[in-house]
Motif scaffolding. Structure first.
Motif, PDB file in Angstrom:
ATOM      1  N   ILE A   6       0.858  -1.176   0.000  1.00 22.79           N
ATOM      2  CA  ILE A   6       0.000   0.000   0.000  1.00 22.79           C
ATOM      3  C   ILE A   6       0.896   1.228   0.000  1.00 22.79           C
ATOM      4  N   PRO A   7       0.635   2.227  -0.837  1.00 17.71           N
ATOM      5  CA  PRO A   7       1.476   3.425  -0.841  1.00 17.71           C
ATOM      6  C   PRO A   7       1.604   4.020   0.550  1.00 17.71           C
ATOM      7  N   ARG A   8       2.837   4.420   0.901  1.00 14.35           N
ATOM      8  CA  ARG A   8       3.069   4.911   2.245  1.00 14.35           C
ATOM      9  C   ARG A   8       2.223   6.145   2.546  1.00 14.35           C
ATOM     10  N   ALA A   9       1.970   6.941   1.532  1.00  8.53           N
ATOM     11  CA  ALA A   9       1.186   8.149   1.754  1.00  8.53           C
ATOM     12  C   ALA A   9      -0.216   7.837   2.235  1.00  8.53           C
ATOM     13  N   THR A  10      -0.729   6.641   1.894  1.00  5.69           N
ATOM     14  CA  THR A  10      -2.069   6.258   2.326  1.00  5.69           C
ATOM     15  C   THR A  10      -2.134   6.091   3.839  1.00  5.69           C
ATOM     16  N   PHE A  11      -1.058   5.551   4.410  1.00  2.00           N
ATOM     17  CA  PHE A  11      -0.980   5.345   5.847  1.00  2.00           C
ATOM     18  C   PHE A  11       0.333   5.950   6.342  1.00  2.00           C
ATOM     19  N   PRO A  12       0.322   7.229   6.702  1.00  2.00           N
ATOM     20  CA  PRO A  12       1.570   7.856   7.167  1.00  2.00           C
ATOM     21  C   PRO A  12       2.155   7.089   8.346  1.00  2.00           C
ATOM     22  N   ARG A  13       3.471   7.039   8.410  1.00  2.00           N
ATOM     23  CA  ARG A  13       4.098   6.258   9.458  1.00  2.00           C
ATOM     24  C   ARG A  13       3.881   6.906  10.825  1.00  2.00           C
ATOM     25  N   PRO A  14       3.777   6.091  11.864  1.00  2.00           N
ATOM     26  CA  PRO A  14       3.665   6.636  13.214  1.00  2.00           C
ATOM     27  C   PRO A  14       4.880   7.498  13.529  1.00  2.00           C
ATOM     28  N   PRO A  15       4.696   8.510  14.355  1.00  2.00           N
ATOM     29  CA  PRO A  15       5.830   9.391  14.660  1.00  2.00           C
ATOM     30  C   PRO A  15       6.887   8.672  15.489  1.00  2.00           C
ATOM     31  N   LEU A  16       8.134   9.058  15.273  1.00  2.00           N
ATOM     32  CA  LEU A  16       9.225   8.542  16.082  1.00  2.00           C
ATOM     33  C   LEU A  16       9.224   9.219  17.444  1.00  2.00           C
ATOM     34  N   ASP A  17       9.834   8.558  18.408  1.00  2.00           N
ATOM     35  CA  ASP A  17      10.050   9.179  19.705  1.00  2.00           C
ATOM     36  C   ASP A  17      10.829  10.483  19.483  1.00  2.00           C
ATOM     37  N   PRO A  18      10.371  11.580  20.086  1.00  2.00           N
ATOM     38  CA  PRO A  18      11.054  12.863  19.848  1.00  2.00           C
ATOM     39  C   PRO A  18      12.555  12.822  20.122  1.00  2.00           C
ATOM     40  N   ASP A  19      12.970  12.024  21.113  1.00  2.00           N
ATOM     41  CA  ASP A  19      14.399  11.953  21.426  1.00  2.00           C
ATOM     42  C   ASP A  19      15.192  11.277  20.314  1.00  2.00           C
ATOM     43  N   LEU A  20      14.499  10.482  19.476  1.00  2.00           N
ATOM     44  CA  LEU A  20      15.191   9.776  18.401  1.00  2.00           C
ATOM     45  C   LEU A  20      15.207  10.558  17.088  1.00  2.00           C
ATOM     46  N   VAL A  21      14.355  11.559  16.977  1.00  2.00           N
ATOM     47  CA  VAL A  21      14.294  12.320  15.734  1.00  2.00           C
ATOM     48  C   VAL A  21      15.633  12.979  15.450  1.00  2.00           C
ATOM     49  N   ALA A  22      16.221  13.609  16.468  1.00  2.00           N
ATOM     50  CA  ALA A  22      17.506  14.284  16.278  1.00  2.00           C
ATOM     51  C   ALA A  22      18.600  13.282  15.913  1.00  2.00           C
ATOM     52  N   VAL A  23      18.529  12.085  16.503  1.00  2.00           N
ATOM     53  CA  VAL A  23      19.506  11.049  16.183  1.00  2.00           C
ATOM     54  C   VAL A  23      19.378  10.646  14.727  1.00  2.00           C
ATOM     55  N   GLN A  24      18.140  10.400  14.282  1.00  2.00           N
ATOM     56  CA  GLN A  24      17.919  10.030  12.884  1.00  2.00           C
ATOM     57  C   GLN A  24      18.380  11.136  11.941  1.00  2.00           C
ATOM     58  N   ASP A  25      18.110  12.373  12.317  1.00  2.00           N
ATOM     59  CA  ASP A  25      18.503  13.491  11.459  1.00  2.00           C
ATOM     60  C   ASP A  25      20.019  13.603  11.330  1.00  2.00           C
ATOM     61  N   SER A  26      20.737  13.080  12.326  1.00  2.00           N
ATOM     62  CA  SER A  26      22.194  13.177  12.299  1.00  2.00           C
ATOM     63  C   SER A  26      22.847  12.048  11.511  1.00  2.00           C
ATOM     64  N   LEU A  27      22.069  11.006  11.194  1.00  2.00           N
ATOM     65  CA  LEU A  27      22.635   9.856  10.497  1.00  2.00           C
ATOM     66  C   LEU A  27      22.688  10.098   8.989  1.00  2.00           C
ATOM     67  N   PRO A  28      23.570   9.409   8.284  1.00  2.00           N
ATOM     68  CA  PRO A  28      23.622   9.564   6.821  1.00  2.00           C
ATOM     69  C   PRO A  28      22.389   8.959   6.170  1.00  2.00           C
ATOM     70  N   LYS A  29      22.226   9.212   4.898  1.00  2.00           N
ATOM     71  CA  LYS A  29      21.128   8.634   4.146  1.00  2.00           C
ATOM     72  C   LYS A  29      21.229   7.109   4.179  1.00  2.00           C
ATOM     73  N   ALA A  30      20.092   6.445   4.224  1.00  2.00           N
ATOM     74  CA  ALA A  30      20.065   4.983   4.317  1.00  2.00           C
ATOM     75  C   ALA A  30      20.876   4.348   3.191  1.00  2.00           C
ATOM     76  N   TYR A  31      21.602   3.329   3.539  1.00  2.00           N
ATOM     77  CA  TYR A  31      22.453   2.626   2.588  1.00  2.00           C
ATOM     78  C   TYR A  31      22.311   1.129   2.830  1.00  2.00           C
ATOM     79  N   GLY A  32      22.953   0.325   1.992  1.00  2.00           N
ATOM     80  CA  GLY A  32      22.891  -1.122   2.155  1.00  2.00           C
ATOM     81  C   GLY A  32      24.290  -1.705   2.200  1.00  2.00           C
ATOM     82  N   PHE A  33      24.407  -2.925   1.701  1.00  2.00           N
ATOM     83  CA  PHE A  33      25.701  -3.604   1.627  1.00  2.00           C
ATOM     84  C   PHE A  33      26.107  -3.733   0.161  1.00  2.00           C
ATOM     85  N   GLY A  34      26.065  -2.619  -0.561  1.00  2.00           N
ATOM     86  CA  GLY A  34      26.203  -2.668  -2.004  1.00  2.00           C
ATOM     87  C   GLY A  34      27.549  -3.119  -2.519  1.00  2.00           C
TER      88      GLY A  34
END
Length: 282
Positions: A6-34
Motif C-alpha cells: 500500500i502506498p506509504r502516503a495512504t498510511f503515514p508512518r507513526p511518529p518517532l520518539d522525539p528523542d530519536l528524531v535528532a539522532v535520525q537526522d544526524s545519520l547519513p542517508k540509508a544505505y545497504g551492503f552494495g
C-alpha cells in the motif's frame, strides 16, 4: 505470508520518539551492503567486545569462553552466569541467545543487553555463540550452526547448572529469525525441548514489501536496502535457500511450538511481518 503493498502516503508512518528524531537526522542517508567494502565496514562496526558488552554488569555477571562443535568445525561461544544467585540447577533457567546482524555481520555479543538483565534478575545461565555468516555461507549455514549450539547447550545442562526443561531460545532481528527457525526444527526433529521463545523484532519475511518496511525503510540502522541485500546474501537472489525454517513467516502450521513472545515497536521495519505471524499463531 501475505504481502501488504500500500502506498506509504495512504498510511503515514507513526511518529518517532522525539528523542530519536535528532539522532535520525544526524545519520547519513540509508544505505545497504552494495559493495564488499560496505559489508567489511559494517562488520567492523558490529564486532562487539566482551568489555563493552559487560560494561556496568562487571560486578553481577561472570563469563567464560569455549568452543563447541558445529557442523563444519568449532563455534566460539560465551557462557554468562550470575554472580549473585545461588539457586539449585533445578530452579535455574537456561537461555540460548542468538545474535543479530542480518546473517551477514555481527558477533555473539550483539544484542545481549536484554539477556544480561534476565541473568541478573533470574539467575539464568546464558549461552551465546558465533555462526557462519552470509554471503560466504548462505542459509542454512546460520540455521544449522544455531541448531548445533542449541543441541549442545541442552545436552550439557547438568554440567552447566541449569534445568533443561526450562530452556528459552531468544534473539532479535536476524537472531529472532534464527530463534524461530531452530524452534521449528526442534519441533520437527523431535528435540531438543524448548520451554519458550522470545523473539524481539524478528525478521520473519523475505518480501521486503510490507507496509512497515515501506514506512520506515529509509531509516537507519536497518533500512530496506540492508534488508534486500541481506535476504539476497542469506537466501539467494532466487530464494533458493528459502523454506519455512530459514523464513519462518512462510510456516503455516505453528502447532506444537512452545509459548512464544514477540516484541516489536510501532516504528519498526519488521512490525507488520511480525504482526501477521502473531495473527496466524493466535
Amino acid at each position: 505470508m501475505t504481502t501488504i503493498n500500500i502506498p506509504r502516503a495512504t498510511f503515514p508512518r507513526p511518529p518517532l520518539d522525539p528523542d530519536l528524531v535528532a539522532v535520525q537526522d544526524s545519520l547519513p542517508k540509508a544505505y545497504g551492503f552494495g559493495t564488499p567494502e560496505d559489508l567489511a565496514a559494517a562488520r567492523e562496526r558490529m564486532n562487539f567486545s566482551i568489555e563493552a558488552t559487560l560494561r556496568g554488569h562487571e560486578d553481577t555477571i561472570s563469563h567464560s569462553d569455549l568452543d563447541i562443535p558445529g557442523p563444519t568445525g568449532p563455534l566460539r561461544a560465551t557462557i554468562f552466569r550470575s554472580k549473585q544467585h545461588t539457586q539449585s540447577p533445578a530452579d535455574t533457567p537456561g537461555i540460548l541467545h542468538i545474535h543479530s546482524g542480518g546473517h551477514c555481520q555481527g558477533n555473539r555479543f550483539v544484542g545481549t543487553g536484554l539477556v544480561l538483565d534476565w541473568i541478573e534478575s533470574l539467575g539464568a545461565v546464558c549461552l551465546t555463540a558465533e555462526y557462519r555468516l552470509a554471503p560466504e555461507h548462505p542459509q542454512p549455514a546460520q540455521l544449522e550452526d544455531s541448531l548445533a549450539t542449541l543441541k549442545w547447550f541442552s545436552a550439557h545442562a547438568a554440567e552447566l547448572g541449569f534445568n533443561p526443561h526450562k530452556l528459552i531460545v531468544t534473539g532479535g532481528s536476524a537472531g529472532g529469525n534464527l530463534a524461530a527457525g531452530v524452534t521449528l526444527l526442534a519441533r520437527d526433529r523431535a528435540g531438543p525441548e524448548i520451554l519458550g521463545q522470545v523473539l524481539s523484532y524478528p525478521w520473519l519475511d523475505d518480501s521486503n514489501e510490507t507496509l512497515s518496511m515501506q514506512q520506515f525503510g529509509d531509516l537507519l540502522p536497518w533500512s530496506k536496502l540492508h534488508s534486500i541485500d541481506a535476504c539476497n546474501f542469506a537466501l539467494g537472489t532466487n530464494r533458493e535457500h528459502a523454506d519455512i525454517y530459514t523464513v519462518p513467516g512462510r510456516a503455516t502450521d505453528l502447532s506444537g511450538l512452545p509459548d512464544t513472545f514477540i516484541d516489536v515497536g510501532s516504528a519498526d521495519v519488521f512490525r507488520d511481518e511480525d504482526g501477521v505471524v502473531a495473527e496466524i499463531a493466535y
